[in-house]
Design an enzyme around this catalytic site. Structure first.
Site, PDB file in Angstrom:
ATOM      1  N   THR A 133       0.827  -1.207   0.083  1.00 13.38           N
ATOM      2  CA  THR A 133       0.141  -0.081  -0.048  1.00 13.38           C
ATOM      3  C   THR A 133       0.840   1.359   0.033  1.00 13.38           C
ATOM      4  OG1 THR A 133      -1.444   1.177   1.688  1.00 13.38           O
ATOM      5  CG2 THR A 133      -0.031  -0.366   2.458  1.00 13.38           C
ATOM      6  N   ASP A 134       0.332   2.252  -0.558  1.00 13.30           N
ATOM      7  CA  ASP A 134       0.967   3.745  -0.433  1.00 13.30           C
ATOM      8  C   ASP A 134       0.908   4.054   1.029  1.00 13.30           C
ATOM      9  OD1 ASP A 134      -1.675   4.240  -0.168  1.00 13.30           O
ATOM     10  OD2 ASP A 134      -1.771   5.876  -1.632  1.00 13.30           O
ATOM     11  N   GLU A 135       0.345   3.719   1.949  1.00 14.71           N
ATOM     12  CA  GLU A 135       0.301   4.134   3.238  1.00 14.71           C
ATOM     13  C   GLU A 135       1.341   3.850   3.924  1.00 14.71           C
ATOM     14  OE1 GLU A 135      -3.515   3.405   5.497  1.00 14.71           O
ATOM     15  OE2 GLU A 135      -4.647   2.988   3.485  1.00 14.71           O
ATOM     16  N   TYR A 159      -1.963  -0.518  10.949  1.00 10.48           N
ATOM     17  CA  TYR A 159      -1.886  -1.134   9.733  1.00 10.48           C
ATOM     18  C   TYR A 159      -0.841  -0.968   8.803  1.00 10.48           C
ATOM     19  CZ  TYR A 159      -3.433  -1.360   4.508  1.00 10.48           C
ATOM     20  OH  TYR A 159      -3.345  -1.810   3.359  1.00 10.48           O
ATOM     21  N   LYS A 163       2.385  -3.094   7.281  1.00 16.71           N
ATOM     22  CA  LYS A 163       2.544  -3.498   5.872  1.00 16.71           C
ATOM     23  C   LYS A 163       3.973  -3.122   5.844  1.00 16.71           C
ATOM     24  CE  LYS A 163       0.323  -4.688   2.954  1.00 16.71           C
ATOM     25  NZ  LYS A 163      -0.142  -6.003   2.460  1.00 16.71           N
TER      26      LYS A 163
HETATM   27  P1  NAD Z   1      -9.192  -7.409   2.249  1.00 15.25           P
HETATM   28  O1  NAD Z   1      -9.400  -7.339   3.693  1.00 15.25           O
HETATM   29  O2  NAD Z   1     -10.477  -7.294   1.375  1.00 15.25           O
HETATM   30  O3  NAD Z   1      -8.995  -9.166   2.011  1.00 15.25           O
HETATM   31  C1  NAD Z   1      -8.002  -9.785   2.810  1.00 15.25           C
HETATM   32  C2  NAD Z   1      -8.236 -11.150   2.558  1.00 15.25           C
HETATM   33  O4  NAD Z   1      -6.837 -11.782   3.066  1.00 15.25           O
HETATM   34  C3  NAD Z   1      -9.530 -11.811   3.047  1.00 15.25           C
HETATM   35  O5  NAD Z   1      -9.842 -12.754   1.991  1.00 15.25           O
HETATM   36  C4  NAD Z   1      -8.892 -12.605   4.344  1.00 15.25           C
HETATM   37  O6  NAD Z   1      -9.526 -13.480   4.411  1.00 15.25           O
HETATM   38  C5  NAD Z   1      -7.430 -12.910   3.778  1.00 15.25           C
HETATM   39  N1  NAD Z   1      -6.523 -13.236   4.986  1.00 15.25           N
HETATM   40  C6  NAD Z   1      -6.408 -12.586   6.258  1.00 15.25           C
HETATM   41  N2  NAD Z   1      -5.431 -13.079   6.799  1.00 15.25           N
HETATM   42  C7  NAD Z   1      -4.951 -14.100   6.260  1.00 15.25           C
HETATM   43  C8  NAD Z   1      -4.231 -15.064   6.741  1.00 15.25           C
HETATM   44  N3  NAD Z   1      -3.482 -15.104   7.918  1.00 15.25           N
HETATM   45  N4  NAD Z   1      -3.959 -16.058   5.994  1.00 15.25           N
HETATM   46  C9  NAD Z   1      -4.604 -16.111   4.577  1.00 15.25           C
HETATM   47  N5  NAD Z   1      -5.526 -15.353   4.371  1.00 15.25           N
HETATM   48  C10 NAD Z   1      -5.826 -14.322   5.126  1.00 15.25           C
HETATM   49  O7  NAD Z   1      -8.192  -6.678   1.618  1.00 15.25           O
HETATM   50  P2  NAD Z   1      -8.020  -6.224   0.248  1.00 15.25           P
HETATM   51  O8  NAD Z   1      -8.557  -4.767   0.373  1.00 15.25           O
HETATM   52  O9  NAD Z   1      -8.354  -6.985  -0.754  1.00 15.25           O
HETATM   53  O10 NAD Z   1      -6.541  -5.931   0.015  1.00 15.25           O
HETATM   54  C11 NAD Z   1      -5.554  -7.018  -0.384  1.00 15.25           C
HETATM   55  C12 NAD Z   1      -4.191  -6.465  -0.248  1.00 15.25           C
HETATM   56  O11 NAD Z   1      -3.828  -5.079  -1.020  1.00 15.25           O
HETATM   57  C13 NAD Z   1      -3.535  -6.395   1.256  1.00 15.25           C
HETATM   58  O12 NAD Z   1      -2.346  -6.786   1.277  1.00 15.25           O
HETATM   59  C14 NAD Z   1      -3.404  -4.792   1.209  1.00 15.25           C
HETATM   60  O13 NAD Z   1      -2.800  -4.199   2.377  1.00 15.25           O
HETATM   61  C15 NAD Z   1      -3.286  -4.294  -0.094  1.00 15.25           C
HETATM   62  N6  NAD Z   1      -3.813  -2.927  -0.666  1.00 15.25           N
HETATM   63  C16 NAD Z   1      -5.215  -2.739  -0.435  1.00 15.25           C
HETATM   64  C17 NAD Z   1      -5.640  -1.539  -0.814  1.00 15.25           C
HETATM   65  C18 NAD Z   1      -7.099  -1.251  -0.634  1.00 15.25           C
HETATM   66  O14 NAD Z   1      -7.433   0.077  -1.030  1.00 15.25           O
HETATM   67  N7  NAD Z   1      -8.119  -2.133  -0.488  1.00 15.25           N
HETATM   68  C19 NAD Z   1      -4.764  -0.462  -1.476  1.00 15.25           C
HETATM   69  C20 NAD Z   1      -3.417  -0.949  -1.526  1.00 15.25           C
HETATM   70  C21 NAD Z   1      -2.957  -2.131  -1.118  1.00 15.25           C
HETATM   71  P1  TYD Z   2     -10.585   3.859   4.176  1.00 18.62           P
HETATM   72  O1  TYD Z   2     -12.003   3.170   3.198  1.00 18.62           O
HETATM   73  O2  TYD Z   2     -10.880   2.926   5.657  1.00 18.62           O
HETATM   74  O3  TYD Z   2      -9.381   3.550   3.471  1.00 18.62           O
HETATM   75  P2  TYD Z   2      -8.044   4.017   4.295  1.00 18.62           P
HETATM   76  O4  TYD Z   2      -8.296   4.551   5.695  1.00 18.62           O
HETATM   77  O5  TYD Z   2      -7.037   2.951   4.061  1.00 18.62           O
HETATM   78  O6  TYD Z   2      -7.449   5.344   3.283  1.00 18.62           O
HETATM   79  O7  TYD Z   2     -11.108   5.352   4.501  1.00 18.62           O
HETATM   80  C1  TYD Z   2     -10.922   6.192   3.372  1.00 18.62           C
HETATM   81  C2  TYD Z   2     -10.878   7.610   3.862  1.00 18.62           C
HETATM   82  O8  TYD Z   2     -12.240   7.816   4.451  1.00 18.62           O
HETATM   83  C3  TYD Z   2     -10.204   7.885   5.063  1.00 18.62           C
HETATM   84  O9  TYD Z   2      -9.524   9.156   5.039  1.00 18.62           O
HETATM   85  C4  TYD Z   2     -11.140   7.542   6.396  1.00 18.62           C
HETATM   86  C5  TYD Z   2     -12.450   8.310   5.781  1.00 18.62           C
HETATM   87  N1  TYD Z   2     -13.648   7.477   6.256  1.00 18.62           N
HETATM   88  C6  TYD Z   2     -14.628   8.373   6.719  1.00 18.62           C
HETATM   89  O10 TYD Z   2     -14.710   9.723   6.546  1.00 18.62           O
HETATM   90  N2  TYD Z   2     -15.798   7.708   7.108  1.00 18.62           N
HETATM   91  C7  TYD Z   2     -15.790   6.304   7.407  1.00 18.62           C
HETATM   92  O11 TYD Z   2     -16.870   5.890   7.713  1.00 18.62           O
HETATM   93  C8  TYD Z   2     -14.798   5.589   6.893  1.00 18.62           C
HETATM   94  C9  TYD Z   2     -14.757   4.054   6.927  1.00 18.62           C
HETATM   95  C10 TYD Z   2     -13.717   6.268   6.132  1.00 18.62           C
END
Ligand code: NAD
Ligand code: TYD
Length: 353
Positions: A133-135, A159, A163
């Site tokens: 992630t960019d975070e 989080y 990561k």
């Molecule tokens: P998500 O929470 O929707 O899904 C995570 C999945 O991993 C779930 O299916 C869960 O059951 C599985 N999981 C969790 N712990 C596990 C373990 N110990 N062993 C096996 N499986 C396990 O997450 P996402 O949003 O799909 O993100 C996927 C990846 O992309 C993550 O690594 C996250 O850090 C990264 N990412 C997410 C975003 C975003 O905006 N969602 C952006 C950049 C990077």
């Molecule tokens: P989120 O979708 O949780 O992603 P991340 O925290 O990983 O960026 O949140 C996106 C943005 O929205 C973040 O600045 C937090 C804000 N947010 C709200 O304002 N209200 C909400 O109920 C949630 C879940 C997030």
């Protein structure tokens, strides 16, 4: 040939599996622990596909992962599995350390043992791709340039710290052991099958249900939104052509303040499914207490990926958010099953009949 993905029952991993099976004849094995975020209903349409296999396992379970690698002999392992929600990491960081740090360590050790024993050319061709992630880069002020791959790691939440730790492990396994790794650092994703605890799906679900749309603090925090299938195409490109040991930033060039995102969703809903009382959905917006340590702004400079590997996002925010709202309106059963908890029974229904 076969690839293994971890976390394929989650939001991005699920979209990746579906896209993969649409575009490739190569087998894909999905290893997922099925935490609250894992939802096999997302993968219902491919459950019977001979090129797809689901295995319920924890990435930290050495014996299970060792056995799976020996059996499937993959040419690549892609690590999507993680605890991914910042708010949950604030309430309970333990699971984040366990999966994102210890789990990634165990997975790297399993993969290293498997890869070390491969014969050429399979050994040279093997890839471990880590999805991050960019975070990890921390927060930006309004004037700062977007994050490049050269930015220092300054994670601020449990989080992002977990990561960041996993990214460092992946890097070290390359430098120390020569493991052929690739890392992607992507901005906020949105699109189908997104768990409605994150901003965009939560706002769509709450709007439909007549509930408040919670905005943390002043709603002026900025995120750089990328449509999920663009993230999937970037990962495929990096897997095909990425340079070993390199990291690639992935982003959509779509910086938006949270309040603007919520207003956009409300306007699309006003058009596609107006409220019964004819009032705008923005009436449901409610300002709530800010998230502790809330990062102000994320923005990604994705020029390296474009310059070196020719990748660019296909969707604009305007096209992607419209598709997303439409998807949630067309797939209310998926959302309702998540909200009611019924999706947790899917495994039982699907595999014990
Ligand atoms: P998500 O929470 O929707 O899904 C995570 C999945 O991993 C779930 O299916 C869960 O059951 C599985 N999981 C969790 N712990 C596990 C373990 N110990 N062993 C096996 N499986 C396990 O997450 P996402 O949003 O799909 O993100 C996927 C990846 O992309 C993550 O690594 C996250 O850090 C990264 N990412 C997410 C975003 C975003 O905006 N969602 C952006 C950049 C990077
Ligand atoms: P989120 O979708 O949780 O992603 P991340 O925290 O990983 O960026 O949140 C996106 C943005 O929205 C973040 O600045 C937090 C804000 N947010 C709200 O304002 N209200 C909400 O109920 C949630 C879940 C997030």
């Amino acid at each position: 040939m076969t690839i293994i993905v971890t976390g394929g029952a989650g939001f991005i991993g699920g979209n990746f599996v579906l896209d993969w099976l649409r575009q490739s004849d190569e087998k894909i094995v999905n290893v997922d622990k099925l935490t609250y975020a894992g939802n096999l209903q997302t993968l219902e349409s491919v459950a019977g596909n001979p090129n797809y296999r689901f295995v319920q396992a924890d990435i930290g379970d050495r014996a299970a992962i060792d056995a799976l690698l020996a059996e499937e002999k993959p040419r690549a392992v892609l690590n999507f599995a993680a605890e991914s929600h910042v708010d949950r990491s604030i309430h309970g960081p333990g699971d984040f350390i366990q999966t994102n740090v210890v789990g990634t360590f165990n997975l790297l050790e399993s993969v290293r043992a498997y890869w070390s024993a491969l014969e050429e050319p399979a050994r040279s061709d093997f890839r471990f791709l880590h999805v991050s992630t960019d975070e990890v880069y921390g927060t930006l002020s309004a004037e700062d340039p977007p994050f490049t791959e050269e930015n220092t790691y300054e994670p601020n939440s449990p989080y992002s710290a977990s990561k960041a730790a996993s990214d460092h492990l992946v890097r070290a396994w390359h430098h120390t052991y020569g493991l052929p790794v690739l890392t992607t650092n992507c901005s906020n994703n949105y699109g189908p099958y997104h768990f409605p605890e994150k901003l965009i799906p939560l706002v769509i679900a709450n709007a439909r249900a007549g509930k408040p749309l919670p905005i943390y603090g002043d709603g002026q925090q900025v995120r750089d939104w990328l449509y999920v299938t663009d993230h999937c195409s970037a990962i495929r490109r990096v897997l095909e052509s990425g340079k070993l040991g390199e990291t690639y930033n992935v982003g959509g060039w779509n910086e938006k303040a949270n309040l603007e995102v919520v207003h956009t969703i409300c306007a699309i809903l006003d058009e596609l499914q107006p409220r019964a009382d004819g009032e705008p959905y923005t009436k449901q917006i409610t300002f709530v207490k800010d998230r502790p340590g809330h990062d102000r702004r994320y923005a990604i400079d994705a020029r390296k990926l474009e310059r070196e590997l020719g990748w660019k996002p296909a969707e604009t925010f305007e096209s992607g958010i419209r598709k997303t709202v439409q998807w949630y309106l067309d797939n209310t059963e998926w959302v309702d099953n998540v909200m009611s908890g019924n999706y947790r029974d899917w495994l039982k229904k699907q595999y014990t009949a």
